[in-house]
Design an enzyme around this catalytic site. Sequence first.
Site, PDB file in Angstrom:
ATOM      1  N   LYS A  42       6.119  -4.650  -3.779  1.00 16.32           N
ATOM      2  CA  LYS A  42       7.563  -4.461  -3.607  1.00 16.32           C
ATOM      3  C   LYS A  42       7.958  -4.508  -2.137  1.00 16.32           C
ATOM      4  CE  LYS A  42      11.554  -3.294  -5.265  1.00 16.32           C
ATOM      5  NZ  LYS A  42      12.160  -4.463  -5.907  1.00 16.32           N
TER       6      LYS A  42
ATOM      7  N   TRP B 251      -2.799  -2.761  -1.680  1.00 15.90           N
ATOM      8  CA  TRP B 251      -2.501  -4.193  -1.822  1.00 15.90           C
ATOM      9  C   TRP B 251      -3.370  -4.855  -0.773  1.00 15.90           C
ATOM     10  CZ3 TRP B 251      -0.598  -8.284   1.098  1.00 15.90           C
ATOM     11  CH2 TRP B 251      -0.136  -9.388   0.376  1.00 15.90           C
TER      12      TRP B 251
ATOM     13  N   ASN C 282      -1.910   1.885   5.685  1.00 15.25           N
ATOM     14  CA  ASN C 282      -1.035   0.803   5.237  1.00 15.25           C
ATOM     15  C   ASN C 282      -0.733  -0.032   6.473  1.00 15.25           C
ATOM     16  OD1 ASN C 282       0.990  -0.800   4.168  1.00 15.25           O
ATOM     17  ND2 ASN C 282       2.561   0.785   4.341  1.00 15.25           N
ATOM     18  N   GLY C 283      -0.959  -1.349   6.390  1.00 13.59           N
ATOM     19  CA  GLY C 283      -0.690  -2.211   7.549  1.00 13.59           C
ATOM     20  C   GLY C 283      -1.900  -3.047   7.900  1.00 13.59           C
TER      21      GLY C 283
ATOM     22  N   HIS D 185      16.968 -36.906  -7.537  1.00 19.15           N
ATOM     23  CA  HIS D 185      16.120 -37.366  -6.432  1.00 19.15           C
ATOM     24  C   HIS D 185      14.678 -36.901  -6.591  1.00 19.15           C
ATOM     25  CE1 HIS D 185      19.615 -38.923  -4.421  1.00 19.15           C
ATOM     26  NE2 HIS D 185      20.223 -37.750  -4.568  1.00 19.15           N
TER      27      HIS D 185
ATOM     28  N   CYS E 112       0.836  -1.194   0.000  1.00 21.39           N
ATOM     29  CA  CYS E 112       0.000   0.000   0.000  1.00 21.39           C
ATOM     30  C   CYS E 112       0.880   1.257   0.000  1.00 21.39           C
ATOM     31  CB  CYS E 112      -0.957   0.106   1.169  1.00 21.39           C
ATOM     32  SG  CYS E 112      -2.117  -1.245   1.291  1.00 21.39           S
TER      33      CYS E 112
ATOM     34  N   GLU F  49       7.615 -15.039 -10.986  1.00 17.73           N
ATOM     35  CA  GLU F  49       6.922 -13.862 -10.466  1.00 17.73           C
ATOM     36  C   GLU F  49       6.487 -12.877 -11.552  1.00 17.73           C
ATOM     37  OE1 GLU F  49       9.144 -11.772  -7.424  1.00 17.73           O
ATOM     38  OE2 GLU F  49      10.961 -11.763  -8.615  1.00 17.73           O
TER      39      GLU F  49
ATOM     40  N   LYS G 281      12.518 -15.270 -10.580  1.00 15.05           N
ATOM     41  CA  LYS G 281      12.273 -14.168 -11.532  1.00 15.05           C
ATOM     42  C   LYS G 281      11.253 -14.592 -12.574  1.00 15.05           C
ATOM     43  CE  LYS G 281      13.447 -11.712  -9.735  1.00 15.05           C
ATOM     44  NZ  LYS G 281      13.995 -11.367  -8.507  1.00 15.05           N
TER      45      LYS G 281
ATOM     46  N   ARG H 268       4.129  -0.383  -4.632  1.00 14.34           N
ATOM     47  CA  ARG H 268       3.837  -0.907  -3.294  1.00 14.34           C
ATOM     48  C   ARG H 268       2.532  -1.690  -3.245  1.00 14.34           C
ATOM     49  NH1 ARG H 268       6.937   1.635   0.581  1.00 14.34           N
ATOM     50  NH2 ARG H 268       5.505   0.920   2.164  1.00 14.34           N
TER      51      ARG H 268
ATOM     52  N   GLU I  79      17.113 -18.014  -7.755  1.00 12.78           N
ATOM     53  CA  GLU I  79      16.745 -16.635  -8.093  1.00 12.78           C
ATOM     54  C   GLU I  79      16.225 -16.554  -9.532  1.00 12.78           C
ATOM     55  OE1 GLU I  79      16.108 -14.068  -6.564  1.00 12.78           O
ATOM     56  OE2 GLU I  79      16.367 -12.412  -7.963  1.00 12.78           O
TER      57      GLU I  79
HETATM   58  C1  G6P Z   1       8.803  -8.827  -1.859  1.00 13.14           C
HETATM   59  C2  G6P Z   1       9.424  -8.339  -3.147  1.00 13.14           C
HETATM   60  C3  G6P Z   1      10.705  -9.120  -3.426  1.00 13.14           C
HETATM   61  C4  G6P Z   1      11.661  -9.010  -2.244  1.00 13.14           C
HETATM   62  C5  G6P Z   1      10.993  -9.446  -0.940  1.00 13.14           C
HETATM   63  C6  G6P Z   1      11.849  -9.094   0.267  1.00 13.14           C
HETATM   64  O1  G6P Z   1       8.340 -10.122  -2.012  1.00 13.14           O
HETATM   65  O2  G6P Z   1       8.520  -8.495  -4.210  1.00 13.14           O
HETATM   66  O3  G6P Z   1      11.326  -8.584  -4.577  1.00 13.14           O
HETATM   67  O4  G6P Z   1      12.775  -9.807  -2.485  1.00 13.14           O
HETATM   68  O5  G6P Z   1       9.744  -8.772  -0.776  1.00 13.14           O
HETATM   69  O6  G6P Z   1      11.929  -7.708   0.339  1.00 13.14           O
HETATM   70  P1  G6P Z   1      13.099  -6.888   0.994  1.00 13.14           P
HETATM   71  O7  G6P Z   1      12.734  -5.464   0.749  1.00 13.14           O
HETATM   72  O8  G6P Z   1      13.093  -7.239   2.454  1.00 13.14           O
HETATM   73  O9  G6P Z   1      14.369  -7.282   0.343  1.00 13.14           O
END
Ligand code: G6P
Length: 611
Positions: free
Chosen positions: A606, A73, A99-100, A507, A2, A491, A488, A27, A484
Amino acid sequence: MCGIIGYIGSKNAREIIINGLKRLEYRGYDSAGIALINGETKIFKCAGRVKDLEDLVNKSSFNGTTGMGHTRWATHGEPNELNAHPQVSYKGNFVVVHNGIIENYALLKKHLESRGVKFTSQTDTEVLANLIEHLYLEGDLTAEQAITLALNRVEGAYGLVIICTKEPDRLFAAKKGSPLVIGVGDGENFIASDATPIVEYTQRVIYLNDDDIAIIKKDELVLKSIRTKKIQPEVKEIDLKIGEIDKEGFAHFMLKEIFEQPRAIHDTFRGRVLPDNSGIMLGGLHDVIETMAQSERIIIIACGTSWHAGLVGEYIFEEYTRIPVEVEYASEFRYRNPIIRKGDIVIAISQSGETADTLAAIKLARAKGAKVIGICNVVGSSIPRETDAGVYTHAGPEIGVASTKAFTTQVMVLAMMAFEIGHQKGTLSDSAYKDLITELASIPEKIENALKVNDQALELAKIFQNTHNALYLGRGYLFPVALEGALKLKEISYIHAEGYPAAEMKHGPIALIDEKMPVVVVATKDDTYEKVVSNIQEIKARKGIVIAIVTEGDEIISKMADYVLEVPETLPVFSGLLAVIPLQLLSYHIAVLRGCNVDQPRNLAKSVTVE
Ligand code: G6P
């Protein structure tokens, strides 16, 4: 999670708020709303993006010089117009963006309903708005008194901006657990979830602390604690330029951020690597580096991509410092009564510095006596303020929801920390230390070269854009990179992808391999290279399609794999920094070709400020 923005001054509030929401959209982006004051208070809300809100607002000529906005969000209640913020209290005296999560909202709601208060949405925010209204009317209080009293009764996290329609010359803002920053202007003030929508107007900011409440007028600012003490605000200058938060000609923020990595990595070690590559100096660790070197165990806590960086950190630290390392998901660590022994060091990694689980894990670790070191990107965010010491990554604002430059710069900080500690401890010789630093200094240029695979990655993306599944394999330093790469892809393109240690394939995942299954093997040259070659043979024997990330000039895998993407040669410890580049580009192009919203993938945000 948010985005919030508020403005009070003499300018066109509507434009400032809509533009601000666009910058905060990373956000959260499932619904949005705005409240404007001009004699009366008018609210516009809708499901969807800020663009939809803009279209809605543009149908009206209503404007004002005070207002606030929200991009959501969803946590409580589906993302529709009714649940979008602002939420209005039952008599219309209070308008709230939040937000929260208000954790005791159900109890409060029951209590208010028993007193005859009616609710129209499913949100916890409306409960708070109604609680404030109820206290305001029942107790014949001022708005400030009612808000303060209400905040003393709620449990959970909030970043709030509140308008009392009877006191239209001020905005109220309050924070606990969710970030808020005030922008201090001349005859105008701003309030937002982070500084990105503010820097266009002022560089002077005040970061609110937990339990702060701010009463913001256009030319006056009063800061108090919800325990009612007056506080002297600490105004800081921020070094964030508007250009840093524009796409600068790239189609998406993600692409811009991928291409920015040579610069970002350079900024990470600039000023920290001594002239002639003779040593490393991490100013933020000055007082703790010796304690770190003497530690018996290091626990790394993080979420998402930052957790993957932590995993690379485990390999680096164990190799160069010989200190045992454990890497934990912050969300697991915080709820399982972890064992922290004397001499343990906790390293918390977070791009945003606001991730709720990581913050809570830090608080727990500190309460159990650990020294906590932060690795963060966002300056002034909550995590750097909650840790004993730390290092900023200096990657610059990362707006694309899928993390790219945050990962590589976090790995770079972890490497610098490990080299520094290893050197102090003597587990890393003078000459090895110097060699590592010399190679470290060449990484930006090598990433620049790795980025040259962009066109090839696009061609590959055209071939694989319609795949339903993908497997990513790697060993050693390259195992976290495989994780990673898979993250990517899933997501941003919504293709199911799994990362696995290459040797573990036999396995289980090997059962998935057939002639339709692309297997991305991260196979640059290091100690496990021969083993990975065998793994590729195992895949080919089962007719799998191999896309290999290899070191420039590789002749063995290039003959076996169906497709190869080359990256420059480097030391194994830095191999992930280069190998991740083609994976980022491949995911990016696949997502674009599939018509996905790359910068704002569905259901994600984010900055995850809820647990
Ligand atoms: C969210 C974001 C990710 C990020 C994760 C941890 O899921 O979409 O890109 O890696 O949070 O966030 P941080 O800000 O703690 O690295």
